[in-house]
Scaffold this motif. Structure first.
Motif, mmCIF file in Angstrom:
data_model
loop_
_atom_site.group_PDB
_atom_site.id
_atom_site.type_symbol
_atom_site.label_atom_id
_atom_site.label_comp_id
_atom_site.label_asym_id
_atom_site.label_seq_id
_atom_site.Cartn_x
_atom_site.Cartn_y
_atom_site.Cartn_z
ATOM 1 N N MET A 1 49.742 58.677 42.894
ATOM 2 C CA MET A 1 50.628 58.824 44.053
ATOM 3 C C MET A 1 51.779 57.834 43.924
ATOM 4 S SD MET A 1 49.794 58.355 48.112
ATOM 5 C CE MET A 1 48.732 59.814 48.091
ATOM 6 N N ASN A 2 52.965 58.295 44.175
ATOM 7 C CA ASN A 2 54.154 57.451 44.060
ATOM 8 C C ASN A 2 54.494 56.867 45.421
ATOM 9 O OD1 ASN A 2 56.508 56.216 43.450
ATOM 10 N ND2 ASN A 2 57.618 58.090 42.873
ATOM 11 N N ASN A 3 54.323 55.526 45.584
ATOM 12 C CA ASN A 3 54.598 54.875 46.854
ATOM 13 C C ASN A 3 55.956 54.196 46.886
ATOM 14 O OD1 ASN A 3 52.106 55.492 48.048
ATOM 15 N ND2 ASN A 3 51.113 53.830 46.910
ATOM 16 N N VAL A 4 56.764 54.444 45.876
ATOM 17 C CA VAL A 4 58.079 53.819 45.797
ATOM 18 C C VAL A 4 59.046 54.566 46.705
ATOM 19 C CG1 VAL A 4 60.020 53.232 44.304
ATOM 20 C CG2 VAL A 4 57.673 53.041 43.451
ATOM 21 N N LYS A 5 59.744 53.816 47.580
ATOM 22 C CA LYS A 5 60.736 54.402 48.479
ATOM 23 C C LYS A 5 62.118 53.922 48.084
ATOM 24 C CE LYS A 5 57.736 54.865 52.499
ATOM 25 N NZ LYS A 5 57.544 54.524 53.935
ATOM 26 N N THR A 6 63.098 54.808 48.186
ATOM 27 C CA THR A 6 64.471 54.457 47.876
ATOM 28 C C THR A 6 65.155 53.959 49.146
ATOM 29 O OG1 THR A 6 64.588 56.139 46.163
ATOM 30 C CG2 THR A 6 66.678 55.290 47.000
ATOM 31 N N PHE A 7 65.729 52.737 49.095
ATOM 32 C CA PHE A 7 66.402 52.159 50.254
ATOM 33 C C PHE A 7 67.885 52.488 50.209
ATOM 34 C CE2 PHE A 7 62.569 49.665 49.813
ATOM 35 C CZ PHE A 7 62.143 49.493 51.114
ATOM 36 N N SER A 8 68.420 52.870 51.356
ATOM 37 C CA SER A 8 69.841 53.213 51.438
ATOM 38 C C SER A 8 70.667 51.962 51.669
ATOM 39 C CB SER A 8 70.079 54.202 52.588
ATOM 40 O OG SER A 8 69.338 55.381 52.400
ATOM 41 N N SER A 9 71.869 51.942 51.107
ATOM 42 C CA SER A 9 72.782 50.841 51.351
ATOM 43 C C SER A 9 73.381 50.987 52.744
ATOM 44 C CB SER A 9 73.903 50.839 50.310
ATOM 45 O OG SER A 9 74.711 51.992 50.467
ATOM 46 N N LYS A 10 74.045 49.922 53.231
ATOM 47 C CA LYS A 10 74.684 49.980 54.538
ATOM 48 C C LYS A 10 75.740 51.071 54.572
ATOM 49 C CE LYS A 10 73.936 45.163 55.888
ATOM 50 N NZ LYS A 10 74.572 43.882 56.300
ATOM 51 N N GLN A 11 76.457 51.219 53.456
ATOM 52 C CA GLN A 11 77.486 52.256 53.395
ATOM 53 C C GLN A 11 76.866 53.648 53.510
ATOM 54 O OE1 GLN A 11 77.181 49.751 51.306
ATOM 55 N NE2 GLN A 11 79.056 48.519 51.565
ATOM 56 N N ASP A 12 75.702 53.837 52.874
ATOM 57 C CA ASP A 12 75.025 55.137 52.938
ATOM 58 C C ASP A 12 74.553 55.431 54.359
ATOM 59 O OD1 ASP A 12 75.415 55.576 50.251
ATOM 60 O OD2 ASP A 12 73.450 54.781 49.661
ATOM 61 N N ILE A 13 73.997 54.396 55.010
ATOM 62 C CA ILE A 13 73.497 54.588 56.375
ATOM 63 C C ILE A 13 74.642 54.927 57.318
ATOM 64 C CG2 ILE A 13 72.395 53.431 58.337
ATOM 65 C CD1 ILE A 13 70.725 51.856 56.313
ATOM 66 N N HIS A 14 75.780 54.242 57.145
ATOM 67 C CA HIS A 14 76.941 54.532 57.987
ATOM 68 C C HIS A 14 77.410 55.973 57.769
ATOM 69 C CE1 HIS A 14 80.593 53.667 60.270
ATOM 70 N NE2 HIS A 14 81.248 54.324 59.336
ATOM 71 N N LYS A 15 77.423 56.398 56.519
ATOM 72 C CA LYS A 15 77.830 57.777 56.218
ATOM 73 C C LYS A 15 76.858 58.769 56.849
ATOM 74 C CE LYS A 15 78.715 60.964 52.362
ATOM 75 N NZ LYS A 15 78.740 61.102 50.890
ATOM 76 N N GLN A 16 75.553 58.468 56.773
ATOM 77 C CA GLN A 16 74.552 59.345 57.374
ATOM 78 C C GLN A 16 74.705 59.400 58.894
ATOM 79 O OE1 GLN A 16 70.955 57.556 55.910
ATOM 80 N NE2 GLN A 16 71.450 58.027 53.779
ATOM 81 N N ALA A 17 75.047 58.247 59.504
ATOM 82 C CA ALA A 17 75.260 58.215 60.956
ATOM 83 C C ALA A 17 76.414 59.125 61.347
ATOM 84 C CB ALA A 17 75.522 56.777 61.408
ATOM 85 N N CYS A 18 77.496 59.087 60.564
ATOM 86 C CA CYS A 18 78.635 59.975 60.823
ATOM 87 C C CYS A 18 78.213 61.438 60.770
ATOM 88 C CB CYS A 18 79.752 59.712 59.806
ATOM 89 S SG CYS A 18 80.549 58.103 59.963
ATOM 90 N N GLU A 19 77.379 61.763 59.772
ATOM 91 C CA GLU A 19 76.926 63.145 59.622
ATOM 92 C C GLU A 19 76.061 63.576 60.803
ATOM 93 O OE1 GLU A 19 74.960 63.001 55.865
ATOM 94 O OE2 GLU A 19 76.821 63.130 54.693
ATOM 95 N N TRP A 20 75.200 62.648 61.298
ATOM 96 C CA TRP A 20 74.337 62.994 62.425
ATOM 97 C C TRP A 20 75.127 63.189 63.708
ATOM 98 C CZ3 TRP A 20 70.125 65.320 62.017
ATOM 99 C CH2 TRP A 20 69.191 65.039 61.015
ATOM 100 N N ILE A 21 76.142 62.345 63.940
ATOM 101 C CA ILE A 21 76.982 62.523 65.123
ATOM 102 C C ILE A 21 77.683 63.868 65.077
ATOM 103 C CG2 ILE A 21 79.082 61.706 66.280
ATOM 104 C CD1 ILE A 21 76.716 60.078 67.006
ATOM 105 N N SER A 22 78.176 64.230 63.891
ATOM 106 C CA SER A 22 78.855 65.516 63.719
ATOM 107 C C SER A 22 77.898 66.665 63.994
ATOM 108 C CB SER A 22 79.419 65.616 62.296
ATOM 109 O OG SER A 22 80.005 66.882 62.082
#
Length: 350
Positions: A1-22
């Motif tokens: 089982m692969n327990n490794v998670k990929t962490f998003s950078s602050k820039q990625d999270i901000h971009k994702q927030a923009c997408e969710w608001i849209s």
């Protein structure tokens, strides 16, 4: 089982927030409901980013539509994790928590402990020229913003503060004796517990106040707001303030207040803007156009003193320039010409 998670950078999270608001602006699909719940619960930074983007984009409509789901005065929200149910209720709880409570995390360190009061709100609301907006607040109060207006709202657990920075607003205040509702405008404040009143800024140092229900206390805003009290005595600004009651109207500045009592019809005429109408009772055209210009980007020019002093009366639809010109020409013998798309010259007809 692969327990490794990929962490998003602050820039990625901000971009994702923009997408969710849209996405939220256009409406989430069934498949996106759970995905939004999972994303917003990943970390406090996800929630803070969503709040920051919503504030930047002025997405106050989210809070306006969902604020009715707030309890008026919950004791506390004991779990900072958002627990979503299904569809609308689940999304509503998440977005309210993000937009309102995350501001408290940013400004009040004690909120990181996991205790959040949903009645604490901090936001700005603005309308453009010709636009009106109704804002329902978490405490049950309602603000009706008129054209080209700006308010800053800051609710704490002790006070409900609103600063009218531009334009005009009507306030319907939910009753709460433990938290006075205080509107700052120009050099004074208007305080209410449960009432309704209209405030219009006329310049940087004065505003017009109309009390439509209950009573309010007018004070110089340099006074100690935490010691505001309302009683049945009429007082001066040098003391505890000036008390005004329903039906009274006054021009408020640092000088003495001299309220006048209006008839019910006069009160309704003053509030006609809420139905998109303007009412005039024989004012000079120059004065009437000053009010009309608040609702349009059209620039009016008056050809001479005669047309400036022409008195006009009637009901006019705010922003309806063609209807206004038709009424002026047919009822008051005032003709117009256009020098460009945004400039209209008015003169007396022959």
């Amino acid at each position: 089982m692969n327990n490794v998670k990929t962490f998003s950078s602050k820039q990625d999270i901000h971009k994702q927030a923009c997408e969710w608001i849209s996405r939220f602006d256009r409406g989430l699909s069934e498949g996106e409901d759970q995905a939004f719940s999972d994303w917003v619960n990943l970390s406090s930074f996800h929630r803070q980013s969503l709040f920051s983007v919503a504030q930047t984009w002025d997405e106050l409509s989210v809070l306006n539509e969902l604020s009715s789901l707030f309890p008026l005065r919950d004791n506390h929200v004991r779990n900072t994790k958002i627990s979503l149910n299904r569809k609308v209720m689940g999304i509503a709880a998440s977005v309210i928590f993000v937009i309102v409570s995350s501001f408290a995390w940013l400004t009040h360190p004690e909120f990181m402990t996991g205790t959040v009061d949903p009645s604490i709100v901090a936001l700005n609301a603005e309308t453009s020229v010709g636009e009106q907006r109704v804002i329902s607040l978490a405490d049950g109060s309602v603000i009706h913003l008129n054209t080209d207006s700006l308010v800053s709202i800051n609710f704490s657990d002790a006070l409900r503060n609103v600063h009218l920075l531009r334009g005009e607003a009507h306030f319907e205040v939910a009753h709460d004796e433990t938290r006075p509702f205080i509107v700052k405008a120009a050099t004074n404040t208007v305080t209410a517990v449960g009432t309704a009143f209209n405030v219009q800024l006329t310049n940087a140092e004065q505003f017009e106040l109309l009390v439509t229900d209950g009573k309010v206390l007018v004070k110089n805003k340099t006074d100690d707001l935490a010691k505001v009290s309302i009683d049945n005595r009429s007082q001066t600004l040098d003391g505890s303030g000036e008390l005004m009651i329903a039906g009274q109207k006054a021009l408020i500045s640092q000088q003495a207040i001299q309220p006048v009592t209006l008839t019910q019809q006069q009160v309704q005429n003053d509030l006609a803007w809420q139905q998109g109408m303007l009412v005039f009772h024989g004012e000079p055209l120059a004065d009437a156009l000053q009010e009309i210009s608040r609702y349009t980007l059209v620039n009016f020019k008056l050809a001479d003193q005669q047309v400036r002093q022409q008195r006009v009366a009637g009901y006019f639809k705010a922003g309806d320039i063609q209807g206004l010109l038709f009424a002026l020409e047919n009822n008051f013998n005032i003709v117009y010409s256009k020098t460009d798309k945004q400039t209209i010259v008015l003169s007396t007809g022959k």
